[in-house]
Design a protein around this motif. Structure first.
Motif, PDB file in Angstrom:
ATOM      1  N   CYS A  38      96.642 -45.229  84.586  1.00 34.75           N
ATOM      2  CA  CYS A  38      96.294 -44.808  83.221  1.00 34.75           C
ATOM      3  C   CYS A  38      97.102 -43.584  82.830  1.00 34.75           C
ATOM      4  O   CYS A  38      97.032 -42.551  83.498  1.00 34.75           O
ATOM      5  N   ALA A  39      97.876 -43.705  81.756  1.00 34.15           N
ATOM      6  CA  ALA A  39      98.701 -42.591  81.279  1.00 34.15           C
ATOM      7  C   ALA A  39      98.000 -41.792  80.193  1.00 34.15           C
ATOM      8  O   ALA A  39      98.322 -40.626  79.971  1.00 34.15           O
TER       9      ALA A  39
ATOM     10  N   GLY B   1      94.709 -41.040  79.931  1.00 34.43           N
ATOM     11  CA  GLY B   1      93.624 -40.190  80.427  1.00 34.43           C
ATOM     12  C   GLY B   1      92.246 -40.622  79.959  1.00 34.43           C
ATOM     13  O   GLY B   1      91.249 -40.009  80.334  1.00 34.43           O
ATOM     14  N   ASP B   2      92.153 -41.655  79.143  1.00 37.24           N
ATOM     15  CA  ASP B   2      90.866 -42.049  78.559  1.00 37.24           C
ATOM     16  C   ASP B   2      90.157 -43.183  79.290  1.00 37.24           C
ATOM     17  O   ASP B   2      89.044 -43.553  78.917  1.00 37.24           O
TER      18      ASP B   2
ATOM     19  N   CYS C 294      94.213 -47.945  84.524  1.00 35.78           N
ATOM     20  CA  CYS C 294      94.064 -48.328  83.119  1.00 35.78           C
ATOM     21  C   CYS C 294      92.909 -49.310  82.941  1.00 35.78           C
ATOM     22  O   CYS C 294      92.764 -50.243  83.727  1.00 35.78           O
ATOM     23  N   ASP C 295      92.095 -49.079  81.905  1.00 41.29           N
ATOM     24  CA  ASP C 295      91.049 -50.054  81.572  1.00 41.29           C
ATOM     25  C   ASP C 295      91.207 -50.568  80.140  1.00 41.29           C
ATOM     26  O   ASP C 295      90.275 -51.151  79.586  1.00 41.29           O
ATOM     27  N   GLY C 296      92.376 -50.295  79.549  1.00 36.06           N
ATOM     28  CA  GLY C 296      92.635 -50.796  78.199  1.00 36.06           C
ATOM     29  C   GLY C 296      92.258 -49.813  77.103  1.00 36.06           C
ATOM     30  O   GLY C 296      92.498 -50.074  75.918  1.00 36.06           O
ATOM     31  N   SER C 297      91.691 -48.660  77.454  1.00 39.84           N
ATOM     32  CA  SER C 297      91.254 -47.680  76.457  1.00 39.84           C
ATOM     33  C   SER C 297      92.401 -47.087  75.642  1.00 39.84           C
ATOM     34  O   SER C 297      92.157 -46.453  74.617  1.00 39.84           O
ATOM     35  N   HIS C 298      93.635 -47.260  76.095  1.00 43.46           N
ATOM     36  CA  HIS C 298      94.786 -46.691  75.378  1.00 43.46           C
ATOM     37  C   HIS C 298      95.094 -47.456  74.087  1.00 43.46           C
ATOM     38  O   HIS C 298      95.955 -47.026  73.322  1.00 43.46           O
TER      39      HIS C 298
ATOM     40  N   SER D 196     100.917 -46.143  77.148  1.00 40.85           N
ATOM     41  CA  SER D 196     100.766 -47.414  77.850  1.00 40.85           C
ATOM     42  C   SER D 196     100.766 -47.103  79.343  1.00 40.85           C
ATOM     43  O   SER D 196     101.334 -46.096  79.776  1.00 40.85           O
TER      44      SER D 196
HETATM   45 FE1  FES Z   1      94.854 -45.075  79.747  1.00 44.85          FE
HETATM   46 FE2  FES Z   1      95.406 -47.657  79.589  1.00 44.85          FE
HETATM   47  S1  FES Z   1      96.791 -46.029  79.788  1.00 44.85           S
HETATM   48  S2  FES Z   1      93.480 -46.717  79.551  1.00 44.85           S
END
Ligand code: FES
Length: 79
Positions: free
Chosen positions: A25-26, A28-29, A36-40, A46
């Motif tokens: 996850c880049a 941080g959300d 990564c859970d798709g929150s971006h 990405s």
């Molecule tokens: Fe942070 Fe996808 S990069 S949820």
């Protein structure tokens, strides 16, 4: 570009498995840190997708300010 959310000010040690693909996850959300859970969605961020070349422990960046996406480079010490 907005700044990434600081998920934590220390890296997370994760055991990765040879040949497996991971998405760091880049933004941080994600609630599944450090992955990564798709929150971006809807942001400029990405995930950094990488394949583990060896089974080993890696230190994944949680502050999201690293200059070496995915991996801790000590940037959290300057926050
Ligand atoms: Fe942070 Fe996808 S990069 S949820």
């Amino acid at each position: 570009m907005s700044k990434a959310t600081i998920a934590d000010k220390q890296p997370k040690a994760v055991e990765v498995e040879e040949g497996k693909t991971y998405a760091w996850c880049a933004c941080g959300d994600s609630s599944n840190q450090p992955f990564c859970d798709g929150s971006h969605g809807g942001t400029n961020f990405s995930p950094k997708v990488f394949k583990a070349e060896k089974t080993k422990t890696v230190y994944l960046c949680m502050c999201k300010q690293t200059g070496n996406p995915g991996f801790c480079d000590g940037s959290h010490k300057h926050l």
